[in-house]
Design a protein around this motif. Structure first.
Motif, mmCIF file in Angstrom:
data_model
loop_
_atom_site.group_PDB
_atom_site.id
_atom_site.type_symbol
_atom_site.label_atom_id
_atom_site.label_comp_id
_atom_site.label_asym_id
_atom_site.label_seq_id
_atom_site.Cartn_x
_atom_site.Cartn_y
_atom_site.Cartn_z
ATOM 1 N N ILE A 10 79.439 -39.049 -22.955
ATOM 2 C CA ILE A 10 78.379 -39.500 -22.914
ATOM 3 C C ILE A 10 79.506 -41.394 -22.709
ATOM 4 O O ILE A 10 80.172 -41.827 -23.913
ATOM 5 N N ILE A 11 79.747 -42.139 -21.447
ATOM 6 C CA ILE A 11 80.889 -43.162 -21.466
ATOM 7 C C ILE A 11 79.514 -44.782 -21.542
ATOM 8 O O ILE A 11 78.930 -45.027 -20.480
ATOM 9 N N GLY A 12 79.474 -45.734 -22.802
ATOM 10 C CA GLY A 12 78.532 -46.407 -22.612
ATOM 11 C C GLY A 12 77.469 -46.449 -23.368
ATOM 12 O O GLY A 12 76.846 -44.928 -24.166
ATOM 13 N N SER A 13 76.638 -47.383 -23.750
ATOM 14 C CA SER A 13 75.949 -47.470 -25.045
ATOM 15 C C SER A 13 74.911 -48.494 -24.474
ATOM 16 O O SER A 13 74.045 -49.092 -25.833
ATOM 17 N N GLY A 14 74.181 -48.555 -23.995
ATOM 18 C CA GLY A 14 73.479 -49.562 -23.307
ATOM 19 C C GLY A 14 72.022 -48.426 -23.260
ATOM 20 O O GLY A 14 71.885 -47.178 -24.368
ATOM 21 N N PRO A 15 70.539 -48.908 -23.067
ATOM 22 C CA PRO A 15 69.493 -47.656 -23.035
ATOM 23 C C PRO A 15 69.622 -46.334 -22.388
ATOM 24 O O PRO A 15 69.374 -45.676 -22.332
ATOM 25 N N ALA A 16 70.357 -46.568 -21.084
ATOM 26 C CA ALA A 16 70.904 -45.425 -20.537
ATOM 27 C C ALA A 16 71.685 -44.193 -21.402
ATOM 28 O O ALA A 16 71.571 -42.720 -21.267
ATOM 29 N N PHE A 18 71.888 -44.219 -24.616
ATOM 30 C CA PHE A 18 71.780 -43.510 -25.804
ATOM 31 C C PHE A 18 70.752 -42.712 -25.548
ATOM 32 O O PHE A 18 70.547 -41.805 -26.462
ATOM 33 N N THR A 19 70.063 -42.992 -24.225
ATOM 34 C CA THR A 19 68.948 -41.767 -23.769
ATOM 35 C C THR A 19 68.942 -40.953 -23.942
ATOM 36 O O THR A 19 68.746 -39.373 -23.992
ATOM 37 N N ALA A 20 70.425 -41.046 -23.175
ATOM 38 C CA ALA A 20 70.933 -39.528 -22.593
ATOM 39 C C ALA A 20 71.603 -39.018 -23.497
ATOM 40 O O ALA A 20 71.540 -37.878 -24.022
ATOM 41 N N ALA A 21 71.794 -39.563 -24.440
ATOM 42 C CA ALA A 21 72.654 -38.665 -25.734
ATOM 43 C C ALA A 21 71.273 -38.200 -26.864
ATOM 44 O O ALA A 21 71.747 -36.835 -27.391
ATOM 45 N N ILE A 22 70.394 -39.298 -26.440
ATOM 46 C CA ILE A 22 69.338 -38.497 -27.649
ATOM 47 C C ILE A 22 68.112 -36.643 -27.287
ATOM 48 O O ILE A 22 68.694 -35.836 -28.001
ATOM 49 N N MET A 60 63.688 -57.665 -30.484
ATOM 50 C CA MET A 60 64.428 -58.287 -30.170
ATOM 51 C C MET A 60 65.248 -57.973 -29.698
ATOM 52 O O MET A 60 65.673 -56.200 -30.549
ATOM 53 N N GLY A 61 66.489 -58.126 -28.426
ATOM 54 C CA GLY A 61 67.104 -56.775 -27.646
ATOM 55 C C GLY A 61 68.293 -56.105 -29.046
ATOM 56 O O GLY A 61 68.388 -54.661 -29.236
ATOM 57 N N PRO A 62 68.895 -56.874 -29.343
ATOM 58 C CA PRO A 62 69.888 -56.376 -30.656
ATOM 59 C C PRO A 62 69.504 -55.533 -31.411
ATOM 60 O O PRO A 62 70.366 -53.806 -31.334
ATOM 61 N N GLN A 63 68.309 -56.003 -32.243
ATOM 62 C CA GLN A 63 67.031 -55.120 -32.721
ATOM 63 C C GLN A 63 66.438 -53.136 -31.985
ATOM 64 O O GLN A 63 67.038 -52.209 -32.184
ATOM 65 N N PHE A 68 67.526 -47.518 -30.455
ATOM 66 C CA PHE A 68 68.200 -46.611 -29.680
ATOM 67 C C PHE A 68 69.509 -45.884 -30.561
ATOM 68 O O PHE A 68 69.394 -44.371 -30.682
ATOM 69 N N GLN A 69 70.672 -45.937 -31.253
ATOM 70 C CA GLN A 69 71.069 -45.759 -31.876
ATOM 71 C C GLN A 69 71.230 -44.444 -32.713
ATOM 72 O O GLN A 69 71.473 -43.715 -32.600
ATOM 73 N N LYS A 70 69.726 -45.713 -33.729
ATOM 74 C CA LYS A 70 69.503 -45.099 -34.914
ATOM 75 C C LYS A 70 68.765 -43.370 -34.677
ATOM 76 O O LYS A 70 69.135 -42.397 -34.741
ATOM 77 N N GLN A 71 68.131 -43.284 -33.284
ATOM 78 C CA GLN A 71 67.509 -42.772 -32.874
ATOM 79 C C GLN A 71 68.895 -41.516 -32.320
ATOM 80 O O GLN A 71 68.603 -39.871 -32.151
#
Length: 318
Positions: A10-16, A18-22, A60-63, A68-71
């Motif tokens: 997975i290339i990239g770490s926004g909502p898309a 991280f959701t793909a990763a989950i 907050m956006g960063p939180q 997302f990352q923790k999940q």
């Protein structure tokens, strides 16, 4: 040069991303995710997110991106720092290069590289970025309550952000290069109906003025050449976004703006086993929730692709 083989990259770490990763991790595909140059994506420069389901008080956006990352990590995603600097999608498995040296072979690749705001290209614009210059009115408008601001742009995004700002600030100058807007009629009407928005037609930005923070904006009339300084404390740029997709252009079909083309109703690109999600392929909605939804699609499409590949390989061995 280190070499490695993975099932899902997975290339990239926004909502898309991280959701793909989950989804990929829960499916047992042991995804590897590279965060890229802006870990967490555009939401890391966003303050309050109030329109994402499940956060009734907003977040907050960063939180939100930390959550997302923790999940994603909870289910075993291998999250790494680093930039994908080259790709080779000419064969299978797909090959990518990390930070110009390490090579990874991936059975499936999910592109979640997002898009970045376009700038005018002025030195002063970049020097004062974060000190009165912003590309996100929704993020930063709060800081200019009761003040005067200017916004550059003529499309729906500019009209929407100008209208948003008008509810917070004293005065909004909307700088439009031509004698008409590209925005939809309803958005133009909202601008015209706001008593504290003044549209300056045939107007271009010459310079953002100020030492430590914005003190004004020098503008020029494109027809008369007349210049003047608008006494504003905030300067917003709303001239569109540019998808972070250039690295894929030799292999992936894109539109004229660089957004990746996907088969409607899927995340599939023209290259089997390469999937595109989030703002890298979405120029219409560009919301966290739609990006997350497309990340889910990318993981499910990748899972099916890998399963079909495994059947093909088993049949070939018989």
């Amino acid at each position: 040069m280190a070499k490695e083989r993975v099932k899902v990259l997975i290339i990239g770490s926004g909502p898309a991303g991280f959701t793909a990763a989950i989804y990929a991790a829960r499916a047992g595909m042991k995804p590897v995710l590279y965060q890229g140059g802006q870990p967490g994506g555009q939401l890391t420069i966003t303050t309050d997110v109030e329109n994402y389901p499940g956060y009734p008080e907003g977040i907050m956006g960063p939180q939100m991106m930390v959550d997302f990352q923790k999940q994603a990590e909870r289910f075993g995603t291998d999250i790494r720092s680093g930039m994908i600097t080259a790709v080779d999608f000419s064969g299978w498995p797909h090959k990518v290069t990390v930070d110009g040296k390490d090579e990874i072979e991936a059975e499936a690749v999910i592109i979640s590289t997002g898009a970045a705001a376009k700038w005018l290209g002025l030195e002063s614009e970049q020097r004062l970025n974060g000190r009165g210059v912003s590309a996100c009115a929704v993020c930063d408008g709060f800081f200019f309550r009761g003040q005067d601001v200017a916004i550059v742009g003529a499309g729906d995004t500019a009209a929407e952000e100008a209208t948003y700002l008008s509810k917070l600030v004293n005065k909004v100058y909307m700088l439009v290069r031509r004698d008409e807007m590209r925005a939809s009629k309803i958005m133009q009407q909202r601008v015209m109906n706001a008593p504290n928005i003044e549209v300056l037609w045939n107007t271009e930005t010459v310079e953002v003025e100020g030492g430590e923070e914005v003190e004004g904006v020098k503008v020029r009339n494109t027809q008369t050449g007349e210049e003047r300084v608008l006494p504003v404390q905030g300067f917003f740029v709303a001239i569109g976004h540019e998808p972070n997709t250039a690295i894929f252009k030799d292999y992936i079909d894109m539109d004229e703006s660089g957004y990746i083309k996907t088969i409607p109703g899927t995340s599939k690109t023209n290259v089997p086993g390469v999937f595109a999600t989030g703002d890298a392929q979405d120029k219409n909605y560009r919301q966290a929730v739609t990006a997350a939804g497309s990340g889910c699609m990318g993981a499910l499409d990748a899972e099916r692709f890998i399963a079909e590949k495994e059947v093909e390989m088993q049949e070939a061995e018989v």
